[in-house]
Motif scaffolding. Structure first.
Motif, mmCIF file in Angstrom:
data_model
loop_
_atom_site.group_PDB
_atom_site.id
_atom_site.type_symbol
_atom_site.label_atom_id
_atom_site.label_comp_id
_atom_site.label_asym_id
_atom_site.label_seq_id
_atom_site.Cartn_x
_atom_site.Cartn_y
_atom_site.Cartn_z
ATOM 1 N N UNK A 55 0.837 -1.197 0.000
ATOM 2 C CA UNK A 55 0.000 0.000 0.000
ATOM 3 C C UNK A 55 0.876 1.253 0.000
ATOM 4 N N UNK A 56 0.290 2.431 -0.224
ATOM 5 C CA UNK A 56 1.080 3.664 -0.163
ATOM 6 C C UNK A 56 1.672 3.873 1.230
ATOM 7 N N UNK A 57 2.722 4.687 1.348
ATOM 8 C CA UNK A 57 3.319 4.965 2.658
ATOM 9 C C UNK A 57 2.285 5.539 3.621
ATOM 10 N N UNK A 58 2.397 5.118 4.886
ATOM 11 C CA UNK A 58 1.510 5.612 5.934
ATOM 12 C C UNK A 58 2.304 6.232 7.054
ATOM 13 N N UNK A 59 1.860 5.991 8.290
ATOM 14 C CA UNK A 59 2.525 6.656 9.415
ATOM 15 C C UNK A 59 3.849 5.986 9.779
ATOM 16 N N UNK A 60 3.916 4.656 9.659
ATOM 17 C CA UNK A 60 5.177 3.966 9.929
ATOM 18 C C UNK A 60 5.171 2.578 9.299
ATOM 19 N N UNK A 61 6.311 2.208 8.710
ATOM 20 C CA UNK A 61 6.522 0.891 8.116
ATOM 21 C C UNK A 61 7.635 0.192 8.883
ATOM 22 N N UNK A 62 7.420 -1.073 9.221
ATOM 23 C CA UNK A 62 8.427 -1.883 9.903
ATOM 24 C C UNK A 62 8.937 -2.939 8.933
ATOM 25 N N UNK A 63 10.247 -2.931 8.704
ATOM 26 C CA UNK A 63 10.886 -3.903 7.814
ATOM 27 C C UNK A 63 11.494 -5.000 8.681
ATOM 28 N N UNK A 64 10.824 -6.139 8.716
ATOM 29 C CA UNK A 64 11.196 -7.244 9.611
ATOM 30 C C UNK A 64 12.173 -8.169 8.888
ATOM 31 N N UNK A 65 13.364 -8.325 9.460
ATOM 32 C CA UNK A 65 14.411 -9.092 8.799
ATOM 33 C C UNK A 65 15.033 -8.277 7.689
ATOM 34 N N UNK A 66 15.404 -7.036 8.007
ATOM 35 C CA UNK A 66 15.862 -6.089 6.981
ATOM 36 C C UNK A 66 17.258 -6.398 6.459
ATOM 37 N N UNK A 67 18.019 -7.227 7.177
ATOM 38 C CA UNK A 67 19.362 -7.560 6.707
ATOM 39 C C UNK A 67 20.254 -6.344 6.614
ATOM 40 N N UNK A 68 21.001 -6.241 5.514
ATOM 41 C CA UNK A 68 21.907 -5.098 5.360
ATOM 42 C C UNK A 68 21.179 -3.839 4.893
ATOM 43 N N UNK A 69 19.869 -3.941 4.667
ATOM 44 C CA UNK A 69 19.058 -2.750 4.504
ATOM 45 C C UNK A 69 18.748 -2.294 3.092
ATOM 46 N N UNK A 95 15.302 -9.547 17.719
ATOM 47 C CA UNK A 95 14.712 -10.755 17.153
ATOM 48 C C UNK A 95 13.292 -10.449 16.692
ATOM 49 N N UNK A 96 12.877 -11.061 15.602
ATOM 50 C CA UNK A 96 11.535 -10.821 15.076
ATOM 51 C C UNK A 96 10.445 -11.306 16.016
ATOM 52 N N UNK A 97 10.795 -12.171 16.969
ATOM 53 C CA UNK A 97 9.809 -12.644 17.938
ATOM 54 C C UNK A 97 9.692 -11.724 19.140
ATOM 55 N N UNK A 98 10.491 -10.661 19.159
ATOM 56 C CA UNK A 98 10.451 -9.697 20.267
ATOM 57 C C UNK A 98 10.821 -8.321 19.720
ATOM 58 N N UNK A 99 9.930 -7.718 18.971
ATOM 59 C CA UNK A 99 10.182 -6.437 18.310
ATOM 60 C C UNK A 99 10.081 -5.308 19.337
ATOM 61 N N UNK A 100 11.123 -4.507 19.501
ATOM 62 C CA UNK A 100 11.132 -3.465 20.535
ATOM 63 C C UNK A 100 10.372 -2.202 20.121
ATOM 64 N N UNK A 101 9.108 -2.373 19.767
ATOM 65 C CA UNK A 101 8.237 -1.269 19.382
ATOM 66 C C UNK A 101 6.918 -1.388 20.141
ATOM 67 N N UNK A 102 6.225 -0.271 20.291
ATOM 68 C CA UNK A 102 4.970 -0.259 21.014
ATOM 69 C C UNK A 102 3.864 -0.964 20.235
ATOM 70 N N UNK A 103 2.832 -1.367 20.956
ATOM 71 C CA UNK A 103 1.658 -1.947 20.324
ATOM 72 C C UNK A 103 1.049 -0.948 19.340
ATOM 73 N N UNK A 104 0.578 -1.450 18.222
ATOM 74 C CA UNK A 104 -0.186 -0.673 17.249
ATOM 75 C C UNK A 104 0.516 0.629 16.845
ATOM 76 N N UNK A 105 1.814 0.531 16.575
ATOM 77 C CA UNK A 105 2.590 1.723 16.219
ATOM 78 C C UNK A 105 2.807 1.872 14.716
ATOM 79 N N UNK A 106 2.408 0.879 13.926
ATOM 80 C CA UNK A 106 2.691 0.892 12.489
ATOM 81 C C UNK A 106 1.453 0.476 11.714
#
Length: 239
Positions: free
Chosen positions: A39-53, A92-103
């Motif tokens: 979808x188009x960009x919104x308030x925040x996107x999380x790239x899970x397993x981003x590697x070298x970026x 780790x993707x099983x423990x993302x250090x972000x708040x609930x419902x932030x993206x």
């Protein structure tokens, strides 16, 4: 060695592989096929397993406010060095250090099959997404990881000799144009991914099995992958 440690051990090789323009499917066609699902960009996107970026940087160029997450210290360091202005977190993707419902968008491009606890990662992604938020992911197609072509000819038969329905780890070493990379992943049947989505409260909106486009065919043997999909793309909405 778990998959996280396996990728950390291959980090130097992966950085060279991923940052050589035109070297792999990402540059030649796969990134652009996947981006169409987003979808188009919104308030925040999380790239899970981003590697070298590399995808994280591209998402930023497209206007996304993006946070990258990866469990490999070496890959996180490389992503930060490539663009110090970006927010890249070691986690780790099983423990993302972000708040609930932030993206409102999470992207997992070619990473879920490289996570041992994939269902926990999908549940964690659901936690950080708002209601109605989207998860878009690309994986090695399970038909691809379950079998192989018997030879390189474009009409070669594709054979599954083992058990498609049984998850199993696998590794593949690829040499191309002077670079060598060993990919460590885990085969899972389609139902494993869709069960994880169901349990986390996702509803699938779109599914794609893209073939190699004609412009990316470099030799006739590549036409094998115009008959079977290399990758699977999914867009799912959090309820």
């Amino acid at each position: 060695m778990d998959l996280r440690d396996s990728w950390e051990a291959q980090a130097e090789q992966w950085i060279k592989w991923a940052r050589t323009p035109g070297h792999d499917s990402y540059w030649r066609y796969h990134r652009d096929q996947f981006i169409r699902l987003l979808p188009p960009p919104g308030k925040q996107t999380v790239d899970v397993g981003c590697g070298e970026g590399r995808l994280t940087r591209h998402l930023k160029e497209l206007g996304h406010v993006v946070v990258g997450i990866d469990a490999s210290p070496s890959l996180v360091a490389a992503a930060r060095d490539a663009d110090p202005s970006m927010n890249i977190l070691l986690a780790d993707a099983t423990s993302i250090p972000l708040q609930d419902e932030c993206a409102d968008l999470a992207v997992a491009f070619m990473s879920l099959h490289d996570i041992d606890a994939m269902p926990r990662a999908v549940a964690e992604i659901a936690r950080v997404l708002v209601s109605g938020g989207k998860l878009c992911f690309a994986i090695v197609h399970p038909i691809n990881s379950a079998g192989q072509f018997e030879r390189s000819a474009e009409d070669a038969p594709f054979v599954i000799k083992g058990d498609y329905l049984r998850p199993f780890p696998y590794s593949e070493t690829v040499e191309r144009n002077g670079l060598t990379m060993t990919f460590h992943s885990r085969h899972r049947p389609l139902q494993a991914y869709f069960a994880a989505l169901e349990a986390a409260g996702f509803l699938v909106e779109a599914l794609r099995e893209p073939a190699i486009p004609e412009h990316a065919i470099e030799q006739n043997s590549s036409r094998r992958w115009q008959r079977l999909p290399l990758f699977l793309h999914v867009r799912a909405r959090r309820a």
